[in-house]
Write a protein that holds these residues in place. Structure first.
Motif, PDB file in Angstrom:
ATOM      1  N   GLU A   1     -40.725 -42.726 -25.456  1.00 55.77           N
ATOM      2  CA  GLU A   1     -39.645 -43.195 -26.332  1.00 55.77           C
ATOM      3  C   GLU A   1     -38.290 -42.744 -25.813  1.00 55.77           C
ATOM      4  OE1 GLU A   1     -42.018 -43.307 -30.638  1.00 55.77           O
ATOM      5  OE2 GLU A   1     -40.972 -41.490 -29.998  1.00 55.77           O
ATOM      6  N   VAL A   2     -38.218 -41.521 -25.290  1.00 52.11           N
ATOM      7  CA  VAL A   2     -36.964 -41.034 -24.713  1.00 52.11           C
ATOM      8  C   VAL A   2     -36.520 -41.941 -23.579  1.00 52.11           C
ATOM      9  CG1 VAL A   2     -35.983 -39.217 -23.259  1.00 52.11           C
ATOM     10  CG2 VAL A   2     -37.186 -38.607 -25.347  1.00 52.11           C
ATOM     11  N   LEU A   3     -37.424 -42.229 -22.646  1.00 47.77           N
ATOM     12  CA  LEU A   3     -37.053 -43.034 -21.489  1.00 47.77           C
ATOM     13  C   LEU A   3     -36.729 -44.472 -21.891  1.00 47.77           C
ATOM     14  CD1 LEU A   3     -36.571 -42.907 -18.514  1.00 47.77           C
ATOM     15  CD2 LEU A   3     -39.009 -43.300 -18.108  1.00 47.77           C
ATOM     16  N   THR A   4     -37.458 -44.997 -22.865  1.00 49.27           N
ATOM     17  CA  THR A   4     -37.180 -46.353 -23.345  1.00 49.27           C
ATOM     18  C   THR A   4     -35.775 -46.438 -23.926  1.00 49.27           C
ATOM     19  OG1 THR A   4     -39.517 -46.777 -23.827  1.00 49.27           O
ATOM     20  CG2 THR A   4     -37.894 -48.145 -24.970  1.00 49.27           C
ATOM     21  N   ARG A   5     -35.407 -45.466 -24.743  1.00 48.63           N
ATOM     22  CA  ARG A   5     -34.077 -45.463 -25.363  1.00 48.63           C
ATOM     23  C   ARG A   5     -32.979 -45.279 -24.319  1.00 48.63           C
ATOM     24  NH1 ARG A   5     -30.556 -47.742 -28.273  1.00 48.63           N
ATOM     25  NH2 ARG A   5     -29.086 -46.378 -29.378  1.00 48.63           N
ATOM     26  N   LEU A   6     -33.198 -44.396 -23.352  1.00 49.64           N
ATOM     27  CA  LEU A   6     -32.189 -44.196 -22.315  1.00 49.64           C
ATOM     28  C   LEU A   6     -32.063 -45.429 -21.423  1.00 49.64           C
ATOM     29  CD1 LEU A   6     -32.782 -40.479 -21.245  1.00 49.64           C
ATOM     30  CD2 LEU A   6     -31.065 -41.404 -22.817  1.00 49.64           C
ATOM     31  N   ASN A   7     -33.155 -46.154 -21.217  1.00 48.59           N
ATOM     32  CA  ASN A   7     -33.069 -47.420 -20.485  1.00 48.59           C
ATOM     33  C   ASN A   7     -32.169 -48.402 -21.210  1.00 48.59           C
ATOM     34  OD1 ASN A   7     -34.639 -47.026 -18.164  1.00 48.59           O
ATOM     35  ND2 ASN A   7     -36.547 -47.453 -19.235  1.00 48.59           N
ATOM     36  N   GLU A   8     -32.321 -48.465 -22.517  1.00 51.13           N
ATOM     37  CA  GLU A   8     -31.490 -49.375 -23.312  1.00 51.13           C
ATOM     38  C   GLU A   8     -30.012 -49.004 -23.202  1.00 51.13           C
ATOM     39  OE1 GLU A   8     -33.084 -48.889 -27.190  1.00 51.13           O
ATOM     40  OE2 GLU A   8     -34.921 -50.044 -26.795  1.00 51.13           O
ATOM     41  N   LEU A   9     -29.711 -47.731 -23.417  1.00 47.60           N
ATOM     42  CA  LEU A   9     -28.317 -47.291 -23.400  1.00 47.60           C
ATOM     43  C   LEU A   9     -27.714 -47.414 -22.004  1.00 47.60           C
ATOM     44  CD1 LEU A   9     -28.692 -44.106 -25.638  1.00 47.60           C
ATOM     45  CD2 LEU A   9     -27.596 -46.257 -26.276  1.00 47.60           C
ATOM     46  N   GLY A  10     -28.466 -47.004 -20.988  1.00 43.34           N
ATOM     47  CA  GLY A  10     -27.956 -47.105 -19.628  1.00 43.34           C
ATOM     48  C   GLY A  10     -27.761 -48.542 -19.198  1.00 43.34           C
ATOM     49  N   GLY A  11     -28.746 -49.387 -19.505  1.00 40.97           N
ATOM     50  CA  GLY A  11     -28.646 -50.792 -19.119  1.00 40.97           C
ATOM     51  C   GLY A  11     -27.487 -51.501 -19.777  1.00 40.97           C
ATOM     52  N   GLN A  12     -27.223 -51.187 -21.034  1.00 43.06           N
ATOM     53  CA  GLN A  12     -26.110 -51.800 -21.752  1.00 43.06           C
ATOM     54  C   GLN A  12     -24.760 -51.439 -21.144  1.00 43.06           C
ATOM     55  OE1 GLN A  12     -26.711 -50.331 -25.706  1.00 43.06           O
ATOM     56  NE2 GLN A  12     -28.563 -51.565 -26.053  1.00 43.06           N
TER      57      GLN A  12
ATOM     58  N   ALA B   1     -15.483 -50.077 -24.339  1.00 45.43           N
ATOM     59  CA  ALA B   1     -15.540 -48.780 -25.019  1.00 45.43           C
ATOM     60  C   ALA B   1     -16.751 -48.002 -24.528  1.00 45.43           C
ATOM     61  CB  ALA B   1     -15.622 -48.982 -26.524  1.00 45.43           C
ATOM     62  N   PRO B   2     -16.614 -46.718 -24.236  1.00 50.92           N
ATOM     63  CA  PRO B   2     -17.748 -45.925 -23.764  1.00 50.92           C
ATOM     64  C   PRO B   2     -18.768 -45.672 -24.861  1.00 50.92           C
ATOM     65  CG  PRO B   2     -15.863 -44.509 -24.146  1.00 50.92           C
ATOM     66  CD  PRO B   2     -15.376 -45.916 -24.320  1.00 50.92           C
ATOM     67  N   THR B   3     -20.002 -45.436 -24.439  1.00 54.07           N
ATOM     68  CA  THR B   3     -21.079 -45.051 -25.352  1.00 54.07           C
ATOM     69  C   THR B   3     -21.363 -43.568 -25.160  1.00 54.07           C
ATOM     70  OG1 THR B   3     -22.118 -47.241 -25.289  1.00 54.07           O
ATOM     71  CG2 THR B   3     -23.507 -45.388 -25.953  1.00 54.07           C
ATOM     72  N   TYR B   4     -21.347 -42.817 -26.252  1.00 60.30           N
ATOM     73  CA  TYR B   4     -21.687 -41.397 -26.191  1.00 60.30           C
ATOM     74  C   TYR B   4     -23.141 -41.217 -26.616  1.00 60.30           C
ATOM     75  CZ  TYR B   4     -16.832 -39.992 -25.502  1.00 60.30           C
ATOM     76  OH  TYR B   4     -15.573 -39.806 -24.984  1.00 60.30           O
ATOM     77  N   VAL B   5     -23.843 -40.333 -25.918  1.00 57.23           N
ATOM     78  CA  VAL B   5     -25.237 -40.044 -26.249  1.00 57.23           C
ATOM     79  C   VAL B   5     -25.469 -38.550 -26.085  1.00 57.23           C
ATOM     80  CG1 VAL B   5     -25.959 -40.582 -23.878  1.00 57.23           C
ATOM     81  CG2 VAL B   5     -27.651 -40.547 -25.711  1.00 57.23           C
ATOM     82  N   GLU B   6     -26.222 -37.966 -27.009  1.00 59.79           N
ATOM     83  CA  GLU B   6     -26.595 -36.553 -26.926  1.00 59.79           C
ATOM     84  C   GLU B   6     -28.096 -36.450 -26.676  1.00 59.79           C
ATOM     85  OE1 GLU B   6     -25.285 -34.247 -30.233  1.00 59.79           O
ATOM     86  OE2 GLU B   6     -23.158 -34.710 -29.907  1.00 59.79           O
ATOM     87  N   ILE B   7     -28.452 -35.682 -25.647  1.00 61.82           N
ATOM     88  CA  ILE B   7     -29.848 -35.526 -25.242  1.00 61.82           C
ATOM     89  C   ILE B   7     -30.241 -34.064 -25.389  1.00 61.82           C
ATOM     90  CG2 ILE B   7     -31.520 -35.878 -23.382  1.00 61.82           C
ATOM     91  CD1 ILE B   7     -29.570 -37.944 -22.203  1.00 61.82           C
ATOM     92  N   GLU B   8     -31.313 -33.830 -26.121  1.00 58.26           N
ATOM     93  CA  GLU B   8     -31.787 -32.472 -26.352  1.00 58.26           C
ATOM     94  C   GLU B   8     -32.925 -32.144 -25.388  1.00 58.26           C
ATOM     95  OE1 GLU B   8     -33.810 -29.722 -29.895  1.00 58.26           O
ATOM     96  OE2 GLU B   8     -33.200 -31.803 -30.296  1.00 58.26           O
ATOM     97  N   PHE B   9     -32.882 -30.922 -24.850  1.00 57.52           N
ATOM     98  CA  PHE B   9     -33.883 -30.480 -23.881  1.00 57.52           C
ATOM     99  C   PHE B   9     -34.629 -29.250 -24.381  1.00 57.52           C
ATOM    100  CE2 PHE B   9     -31.086 -32.942 -21.200  1.00 57.52           C
ATOM    101  CZ  PHE B   9     -31.928 -33.507 -20.260  1.00 57.52           C
ATOM    102  N   GLU B  10     -35.920 -29.205 -24.049  1.00 60.03           N
ATOM    103  CA  GLU B  10     -36.735 -28.019 -24.238  1.00 60.03           C
ATOM    104  C   GLU B  10     -37.532 -27.780 -22.971  1.00 60.03           C
ATOM    105  OE1 GLU B  10     -39.193 -28.335 -27.691  1.00 60.03           O
ATOM    106  OE2 GLU B  10     -37.498 -28.337 -29.093  1.00 60.03           O
ATOM    107  N   ARG B  11     -37.373 -26.594 -22.384  1.00 59.62           N
ATOM    108  CA  ARG B  11     -38.063 -26.223 -21.155  1.00 59.62           C
ATOM    109  C   ARG B  11     -37.923 -27.295 -20.065  1.00 59.62           C
ATOM    110  NH1 ARG B  11     -41.598 -21.861 -22.000  1.00 59.62           N
ATOM    111  NH2 ARG B  11     -42.840 -22.463 -20.173  1.00 59.62           N
ATOM    112  N   GLY B  12     -36.723 -27.857 -19.992  1.00 62.66           N
ATOM    113  CA  GLY B  12     -36.408 -28.809 -18.941  1.00 62.66           C
ATOM    114  C   GLY B  12     -36.757 -30.251 -19.222  1.00 62.66           C
ATOM    115  N   ASP B  13     -37.429 -30.541 -20.334  1.00 60.44           N
ATOM    116  CA  ASP B  13     -37.801 -31.910 -20.683  1.00 60.44           C
ATOM    117  C   ASP B  13     -36.945 -32.422 -21.833  1.00 60.44           C
ATOM    118  OD1 ASP B  13     -39.775 -31.841 -18.766  1.00 60.44           O
ATOM    119  OD2 ASP B  13     -41.408 -31.475 -20.184  1.00 60.44           O
ATOM    120  N   ALA B  14     -36.569 -33.686 -21.771  1.00 60.31           N
ATOM    121  CA  ALA B  14     -35.829 -34.305 -22.869  1.00 60.31           C
ATOM    122  C   ALA B  14     -36.769 -34.556 -24.043  1.00 60.31           C
ATOM    123  CB  ALA B  14     -35.210 -35.622 -22.411  1.00 60.31           C
ATOM    124  N   VAL B  15     -36.394 -34.088 -25.218  1.00 57.71           N
ATOM    125  CA  VAL B  15     -37.263 -34.202 -26.391  1.00 57.71           C
ATOM    126  C   VAL B  15     -36.601 -34.939 -27.549  1.00 57.71           C
ATOM    127  CG1 VAL B  15     -38.559 -32.118 -25.816  1.00 57.71           C
ATOM    128  CG2 VAL B  15     -36.523 -31.939 -27.274  1.00 57.71           C
TER     129      VAL B  15
END
Length: 413
Positions: free
Chosen positions: A254-265, A229-243
């Protein structure tokens, strides 16, 4: 090695700050610096999110005679992502079209702290454990000289005669330097890790025809073994940076840590690359960059609805040059800073949210929205509209075709 020592000693180094991991190589370097230069050694160990406990490095430095006040261990994860990774991702930087520069981007930060600590403790030199064949020696030293043009840089791998693992181990045993048991065997590859990625090089990977062993990977599951089953994730940006992620505001690390978890899984972010080193040779590396791969896809998606065409295409034109500057060690160069200023200007209205679907190694854009969107349904609709006169396209095409028609006529057509 006496000749090398005599030559090195002529530099009259009194105190040196060493980029220290606590591993075999840098532990040998620590002792070698003491013996060769008769100098005081200060160690700096950076917590870049490599996922390893750093206190053993402190204990090992103390065991090797380093005074507690000369041991520096700093958590630089937030600084790393905020001031180095995020600016690079605003540019969508990819070296040779695919490499997310995980090792490259960490080196200027380490050098920055080496130079800062040298100033704090009154050291006249810094030292690193990069070899004379690789890119890292260039990155460390260009950064150090850019930040302090008068600093001395010591690169033991270019000076000593410890040119093999056997000699390193013998040197360590003679001086009672603790050696991890697994260091006695031939490791299948060497690694470098931080919050953005982990790399694997050497030994079994030196033949570019040989497929990597699945057991090697540490940050991602095999795409074949990822959830059905796919994992959906929503990423919010401000001035080009994920916040933020899924509606929760997060710090850069924290953003990169969480995306590492989701991507790695979901088996995202593996790369097998034969790249061109700055020093001139080709090398083969395996990289795992799960969070970075997700972040790049999300950033390009939000840019697709917020960036003007001219600005977007200009960014794409300068990106290879920007990526090459980082790869080659020119983070602190005026040209990189100039390109960064251009990139950052384009990001002023790159705000909004991207929805991605992560599935078996794939990152699929599922949606994007922005209060600054340039996407106008009333202009692009295939239904009847009142804002676009399709007859205008006739003159537009004729004017753009004029030089092509004149060229064809000149060729006798």
């Amino acid at each position: 090695m006496a000749a090398v020592g005599e030559q090195a000693g002529q530099q009259q180094v009194k105190k040196v700050v060493l980029a220290y991991s606590g591993g075999l190589d840098t532990s040998v370097i620590l002792k070698w610096l003491q013996e060769t230069y008769g100098c005081e050694v200060v160690t700096f160990t950076a917590d870049l999110g490599q996922g390893e406990e750093l206190e053993p490095a402190r204990k090992k430095a103390e065991l090797l005679g380093i005074k507690p006040q000369n041991i520096f261990i700093r958590d630089v994860r937030e600084e790393f992502v905020r001031d180095f990774v995020f600016p690079m991702f605003r540019a969508n930087a990819l070296y040779e079209g695919v490499y997310l520069l995980g090792t490259s981007i960490a080196r200027p930060l380490i050098s920055k702290h080496l130079v800062e600590i040298a100033a704090e403790v009154g050291a006249d030199a810094v030292a690193h454990g990069a070899t004379g064949k690789g890119n890292d020696q260039v990155r460390f030293e260009l950064s150090a000289y850019a930040l302090n043009p008068h600093i001395k840089v010591i690169a033991p791998w270019r000076l000593w005669d410890l040119t093999s693992r056997t000699r390193l181990l013998a040197y360590a045993e003679e001086r009672q330097i603790p050696i991890a048991k697994d260091k006695y065997g031939e490791a299948p590859y060497s690694t470098d890790a931080n919050l953005l990625h982990i790399s694997y090089e050497g030994k079994a990977l030196e033949d570019p025809w040989v497929e990597p062993d699945e057991a090697m990977y540490t940050r991602s599951v095999s795409p074949a073994e990822a959830p059905d089953a796919p994992t959906y994730v929503e990423i919010e940006f401000e001035r080009g940076d994920a916040v933020g992620i899924d509606g929760v505001r997060l710090s850069p690390a924290e953003v990169l840590t969480r995306l590492n978890e989701l991507g790695g899984q979901n088996g995202v972010g593996r790369l097998d690359l034969v790249e061109n080193r700055f020093v001139g040779m080709k090398s083969r590396g395996i990289y795992e960059t799960p969070g970075g791969t997700v972040l790049l896809a999300a950033h390009r998606a939000i840019e697709s609805i917020t960036l003007d065409r001219g600005a977007a295409h200009l960014k794409d034109e300068v990106m290879p040059r920007y990526a090459e500057l980082i790869y080659n060690g020119f983070w602190y160069s005026p040209e990189r800073e100039a390109i960064q200023a251009l990139v950052d200007k384009t990001q002023e209205r790159v705000n909004g949210t991207v929805r991605l679907k992560l599935w078996k190694g794939n990152v699929i854009t599922a949606g994007r929205k922005s209060p600054n969107s340039l996407y106008r349904l009333d202009y692009v609709t295939f239904e009847e509209d009142s804002v676009y006169d399709q007859r205008d396209a006739q003159g537009f095409i004729k004017l753009n075709a004029l030089r092509l028609r004149l060229g064809a006529m000149a060729r006798g057509k």
